[in-house]
Design an enzyme around this catalytic site. Structure first.
Site, PDB file in Angstrom:
ATOM      1  N   ASN A  28     -11.435  -1.587  -0.259  1.00 32.99           N
ATOM      2  CA  ASN A  28     -10.510  -1.282   0.674  1.00 32.99           C
ATOM      3  C   ASN A  28      -9.472  -3.014   1.539  1.00 32.99           C
ATOM      4  OD1 ASN A  28      -8.879   1.574   0.523  1.00 32.99           O
ATOM      5  ND2 ASN A  28     -11.837   2.091   0.812  1.00 32.99           N
ATOM      6  N   TRP A  43     -15.051   3.509  -7.783  1.00 23.32           N
ATOM      7  CA  TRP A  43     -14.992   1.836  -7.510  1.00 23.32           C
ATOM      8  C   TRP A  43     -14.147   1.646  -6.404  1.00 23.32           C
ATOM      9  CZ3 TRP A  43     -19.182  -1.763  -8.769  1.00 23.32           C
ATOM     10  CH2 TRP A  43     -18.932  -2.858  -8.634  1.00 23.32           C
ATOM     11  N   ASP A  44     -14.115   1.784  -5.118  1.00 22.89           N
ATOM     12  CA  ASP A  44     -13.221   1.585  -3.549  1.00 22.89           C
ATOM     13  C   ASP A  44     -13.150   0.267  -3.187  1.00 22.89           C
ATOM     14  OD1 ASP A  44     -10.994   1.970  -2.651  1.00 22.89           O
ATOM     15  OD2 ASP A  44     -11.713   4.349  -1.550  1.00 22.89           O
ATOM     16  N   ASP A  99     -16.505  11.563  -1.722  1.00 21.99           N
ATOM     17  CA  ASP A  99     -15.958  10.607  -1.728  1.00 21.99           C
ATOM     18  C   ASP A  99     -15.778   9.618  -0.850  1.00 21.99           C
ATOM     19  OD1 ASP A  99     -13.206   8.980  -0.975  1.00 21.99           O
ATOM     20  OD2 ASP A  99     -12.512   9.707  -2.618  1.00 21.99           O
ATOM     21  N   ASP A 100     -15.762   8.852   0.288  1.00 21.87           N
ATOM     22  CA  ASP A 100     -16.457   8.592   1.291  1.00 21.87           C
ATOM     23  C   ASP A 100     -16.798   9.194   2.307  1.00 21.87           C
ATOM     24  OD1 ASP A 100     -16.513   6.297   2.775  1.00 21.87           O
ATOM     25  OD2 ASP A 100     -14.526   6.033   3.623  1.00 21.87           O
ATOM     26  N   TRP A 153       0.747  -0.736  -0.422  1.00 25.84           N
ATOM     27  CA  TRP A 153       0.173  -0.256  -0.152  1.00 25.84           C
ATOM     28  C   TRP A 153       1.000   1.617   0.126  1.00 25.84           C
ATOM     29  CZ3 TRP A 153      -0.089   3.941   3.891  1.00 25.84           C
ATOM     30  CH2 TRP A 153      -1.235   5.279   3.486  1.00 25.84           C
ATOM     31  N   ASP A 200      -2.694   5.303  -3.027  1.00 25.65           N
ATOM     32  CA  ASP A 200      -2.973   7.042  -2.258  1.00 25.65           C
ATOM     33  C   ASP A 200      -2.088   7.648  -1.916  1.00 25.65           C
ATOM     34  OD1 ASP A 200      -5.524   5.773  -1.734  1.00 25.65           O
ATOM     35  OD2 ASP A 200      -5.593   4.694  -0.774  1.00 25.65           O
TER      36      ASP A 200
END
Ligand code: DGJ
Length: 727
Positions: free
Chosen positions: A480, A477-478, A366-367, A199, A548
Site C-alpha cells: 500500500n 498479498w497487498d 482482510d486487514d 489509485w 479499489d
C-alpha cells in the site's frame, strides 16, 4: 521455426502467423528487418537503402558515407558511435566512458525456451511449443558479451525477448541501462496505446499520435504502479478492435520500468522497453552476468481484440502456474468494505453465515486481524493475531468457516512496516531509508528492505507460522505505498543504484518460495487495488485485485483497459455497497453484478444489512456465476463497445468450443428517445444456431445483423445480459 540464411545473412523466426527477421549488416551490426504477418518467402532483398544523411556519422575507417548507425533500424542499438537516438544500453566502463560497440559474433538455435533465473518468464510445457534464438555480440575493447534471446511460440503470434550481459573483462563495469528489447519500426504511421491512471482509476486506455521526439511511459515508484502499466501497443490509425495491425509489448516486471518511444527526423519509430534506467546503476563484477526481464511482443493483423486474446491465452497457458492455472476460481466475500478495521468474531460469522446461505464459496478476512491494527497507523510487520479481537482466535475462525463448507482466506501486507510496530522498534534499519535523512511516510508506513535476505527470512517465518497453524485456502498479498528514500544500509555507496531492482529480485525469490511451498493456496496480489497489476506478478499469483474502485461505472473503463493485456481469470471484481465508497454513486445490484461477474466474482459489503429482495438477487447472481464461470473466466473475451467512446459499453465471452456465449451490455446515462442500439456479436460459429431467451438465431445472423438492445431500457446505469446456447 528459426532459420539462418547464410546467403542473405538473415535470421528468420516464423510460425504459422508471424515473422520476425534480423539481418547481419556490414561491420557485423544487427539490423531489424521485419516484424509482422508471416512471410513465406523472404528473398533478402529488403535491406535498408544506403543514404547519405548529413551529420550522421560513419563507422571508423569507413569511406562509405552511406552507412550510418544513426539511420539504420537496429536490433539492440548502442550509443557513441553515431546513433544519436535512444540506446538500448548504457554501460559505464572504468575509463568513465559509456560508449560500447557490440558486434555480432555467433548464434545458437535451441528447442524450447530457457528459464530466466530469478525472474518471471513465459515457459513451455513441451520443447516443441517454442524455439529460441540466442545471438551473441561482443565489444572487444570492454570485453563485454551481450546475449540477445528471442523465442517464438509455435501456436501464437508471440515473440519474447530479453538480454543478458556478461562481463568477460577484469574490471567491474556499471550498467546504467540494459533494455529488455529495442525495436525500430520503419517509417509508418503508428499510434501509441498505453494504460495509465492513478489509485482507483487504473489502466485507463489512452490512444495518441506519435509525434517527433521522445515519449516515455515509466514508473519510478518502485512498483509497476497505478500510474503507468508496463505495457504499450502500436497500431495503425485505421486499427480497430477487429481490424488492422497491432503490436503489443508487455514487460514481465513488477518494479521501475520504462518504455521509450522515439520518432526520429526520418519518421522512424524506436521502442525501448525494460527496467527504468532512471537512478539505476548495477555493478557488474568480472565474470558476473546480468539478466533483464522479459518482454512479450504480440502481433495481430486482426485488430486489438485479437492481440488481447493472444495475451490472454499465452498468459493462461504459458505464464500462470500452479494448481489454479486452469481451475475455476471460487466466489468470495471479503469483509474490507463491510467492516474495515471494526470487526469481531460475531460480526464476521454473521457475514459468513449470510454468505453461506447465498451460495458464496469463500470468506476472506482482510486487514486488521494482527498486532494492534485498529487503524492504518500501526502494526505492519507484526504478523501475530491480535489477542481477543476475534474471541475464538484465527485458527478457530478458519475452522468455523470451513465447518460452513466455505473456504477461508487471509490478508497480508508483507513488504511493509509501521513505525508503531514491534518489528520497527527492534529493527529500524530494516526499512528502506538513507542514514541521516528522515523517511517519508505514506499511509503512515515504511517499506521493508526486501533486497535483504534477513528481512525476507523474518517475514517469511512470521507468515508461514500463520500458514502452518491456520488452515488457509487463499491469501491476499497487498502493498500500500510506493518507495521513497530508496537506500539499503547493507550495500555500499556504489551499489545504491541497485536497490530498487534488488528489492524486486528479493520479492520474486520470496514469492517463488512461498507459492511453491504452499501450492494448495490460491494467491491474489494487490497494491491498493491494481497498483501492481503486471505480467511479472501473474507468474507467481494467478489473480490480482483490479482496483479499489468498485463502482460499477468506473469499473467499466478499468476492466476494459485491463483486458487489453490481462486475462479475465486474473481480474478480481467485487460487488460493493451503495452509495459506492469511492465515488458516492448509487447503481443497481444488477449492474454491479453484471460488471463484477465479468471478472473473478466476489462481494465486498455487509451482507447482514441487505433487504430480502437484495439477498434473493445476490443468491441468483452467485448461482448464475457458478453455472457459467468456466465461460466467464476462461472463454474468449471480445470487447464490442468501448466505454471510452460513448455512453454504452458491451463485451462478450465465447467458450472455446463456441457452444455458448455471454453478452453484457451497459448504458451509463439515460436519454429520452434514445436511438435504438443494435448489438452485432462476434466469435460465434457462423453456421450454428444459438438460443437466447428461448428464441433461436443463426450465428451469422447475430454477427452480421445483430439484435436490438431493449428499447425500453429505463434510467441511468442500465444493463442487459444475454446467455447464448448453441442448439
Ligand atoms: C488496499 C486494498 O486494495 C484493499 O482491498 C484492502 O485490502 C486495504 N488495502 C486494506 O488495508
Amino acid at each position: 521455426m528459426i532459420t539462418f540464411d547464410q546467403q542473405t545473412k538473415t535470421f528468420h523466426l516464423q510460425n504459422k502467423t508471424t515473422s520476425y527477421i534480423i539481418g547481419i549488416e556490414e561491420h557485423n551490426y544487427l539490423t531489424h528487418l521485419y516484424f509482422g504477418k508471416k512471410i513465406n518467402h523472404y528473398s533478402g532483398g529488403y535491406r535498408y537503402p544506403r543514404t547519405n544523411r548529413s551529420f550522421s556519422p560513419n563507422p571508423a575507417h569507413s569511406k562509405d558515407r552511406l552507412f550510418s548507425l544513426d539511420t539504420l533500424p537496429l536490433e539492440y542499438p548502442g550509443f557513441g558511435h553515431g546513433d544519436f537516438r535512444e540506446p538500448a544500453h548504457l554501460i559505464k566502463l572504468t575509463s568513465g566512458s559509456r560508449v560500447n560497440d557490440f558486434r555480432y559474433v555467433s548464434y545458437e538455435i535451441q528447442d524450447g525456451k530457457p528459464a530466466l533465473e530469478g525472474l518471471p518468464a513465459t515457459y513451455v510445457q513441451d520443447e516443441t511449443d517454442a524455439m529460441t534464438l540466442v545471438l551473441t555480440l561482443q565489444d572487444t575493447i570492454s570485453q563485454l558479451t551481450l546475449r540477445l534471446f528471442y523465442t517464438i511460440f509455435a501456436e501464437a503470434s508471440v515473440i519474447t525477448r530479453s538480454a543478458q550481459l556478461v562481463n568477460d573483462g577484469s574490471e567491474t563495469v556499471e550498467i546504467n541501462r540494459l533494455a529488455s528489447q529495442a525495436l525500430d519500426f520503419g517509417n509508418q504511421p503508428l499510434e501509441l496505446i498505453h494504460l495509465n491512471g492513478t489509485w482507483a482509476k487504473e489502466r485507463q486506455l489512452t490512444r495518441e499520435t506519435i509525434h517527433p521526439g521522445i515519449k516515455v511511459i515509466d514508473s519510478k515508484r518502485g512498483s509497476s504502479s497505478h500510474q503507468q502499466n508496463p505495457f504499450a501497443a502500436f497500431v495503425t490509425p485505421q486499427t480497430t478492435e477487429f481490424q488492422g495491425e497491432a503490436y503489443g509489448f508487455s514487460l514481465l516486471y513488477s518494479g521501475n520500468h520504462e518504455t521509450i518511444v522515439q520518432k526520429d527526423p526520418f519518421d522512424q519509430i524506436r521502442v525501448i522497453m525494460g527496467i527504468n534506467s532512471f537512478n539505476f546503476g548495477w555493478q557488474l563484477q568480472p565474470k558476473a552476468s546480468f539478466q533483464t526481464p522479459e518482454v512479450v511482443m504480440v502481433y495481430s493483423d486482426q485488430g486489438l481484440n485479437a492481440m488481447s486474446q493472444t495475451y490472454h491465452d499465452l498468459f493462461n497457458q504459458h505464464l500462470i502456474r500452479g494448481k489454479y492455472k486452469h481451475k475455476e476460481r471460487p466466489t468470495l466475500i471479503n469483509n474490507w468494505e463491510a467492516t474495515y478495521f471494526d470487526f469481531n468474531e460475531d460480526k464476521i460469522m454473521n457475514i459468513v453465515s449470510e454468505a453461506k446461505a447465498l451460495g458464496v464459496e469463500m470468506f476472506v478476512l482482510d486487514d486488521g486481524w494482527f498486532g494492534g491494527r485498529e487503524d492504518d497507523f500501526t502494526s505492519l510487520g507484526d504478523w501475530v493475531e491480535t489477542e481477543g479481537k476475534l474471541a475464538c482466535g484465527l485458527e478457530n475462525l478458519a475452522q468455523q468457516v470451513h465447518d460452513q463448507g466455505m473456504k477461508f482466506g487471509l490478508w497480508f501486507e508483507p513488504e511493509m512496516i509501521s513505525e508503531d510496530s514491534e518489528l520497527f522498534r527492534a529493527h529500524p534499519e530494516w526499512a528502506l531509508g538513507i542514514p541521516g535523512r528522515e523517511r517519508s511516510l505514506s499511509r503512515s508506513q515504511y517499506v521493508l528492505d526486501f533486497s535483504r535476505a534477513d528481512v525476507r527470512e523474518n517475514i517469511y517465518q512470521q507468515m508461514t507460522a500463520i500458514f502452518d497453524r491456520v488452515p488457509l485456502d487463499y491469501v491476499k498479498w497487498d502493498m500500500n505505498r510506493n518507495m521513497t528514500e530508496v537506500y539499503s544500509v547493507l550495500l555500499g555507496p556504489e551499489q545504491q543504484g541497485e536497490v530498487a531492482h534488488r528489492y524486486i529480485l528479493g520479492l520474486y525469490e520470496f514469492l517463488e518460495r512461498l507459492t511453491t511451498s504452499y501450492p494448495e493456496i490460491l494467491f491474489e496480489s494487490c497494491s491498493g487495488g491494481g497498483g501492481r497489476f503486471d505480467a511479472g506478478f501473474l507468474y507467481y499469483m494467478p489473480q490480482t485485485w483490479t482496483s479499489d474502485n468498485t463502482d460499477a461505472i468506473a469499473r467499466l473503463k478499468i476492466q476494459y483497459g485491463t483486458s487489453l493485456v490481462y486475462p479475465i481469470s486474473s481480474m478480481g471484481a467485487h460487488v460493493s455497497a451503495i452509495p459506492n465508497h469511492q465515488t458516492g454513486r448509487e447503481t443497481s445490484l444488477t449492474i454491479r453484478g453484471n460488471v463484477a461477474m465479468s471478472g473473478v466474482f466476489g462481494y465486498e459489503l455487509d451482507l447482514t444489512q441487505l433487504t430480502s429482495e437484495e439477498k434473493a438477487e445476490i443468491k441468483e447472481q452467485v448461482a448464475f456465476y457458478k453455472q457459467h464461470r468456466q465461460l466467464l473466466q476462461f472463454g474468449d473475451f471480445y470487447r464490442l463497445k468501448s466505454p471510452y467512446e460513448g455512453n454504452d459499453t458491451a463485451w462478450m465471452f465465447v467458450s472455446k468450443d463456441q457452444k455458448e456465449a455471454m453478452v453484457f451490455y451497459f448504458r451509463v446515462l439515460a436519454d429520452a428517445a434514445h436511438p435504438l442500439v443494435t448489438l452485432k456479436l462476434t466469435g460465434l460459429a457462423a453456421d450454428a444456431v444459438y438460443e437466447i431467451n428461448q428464441e433461436e438465431f443463426g450465428g451469422d445472423e447475430l454477427m452480421n445483423i445483430g439484435f436490438y438492445i431493449d428499447s425500453e431500457l429505463y434510467g441511468d446505469y442500465a444493463t442487459q445480459r444475454f446467455y447464448l446456447k448453441r442448439k
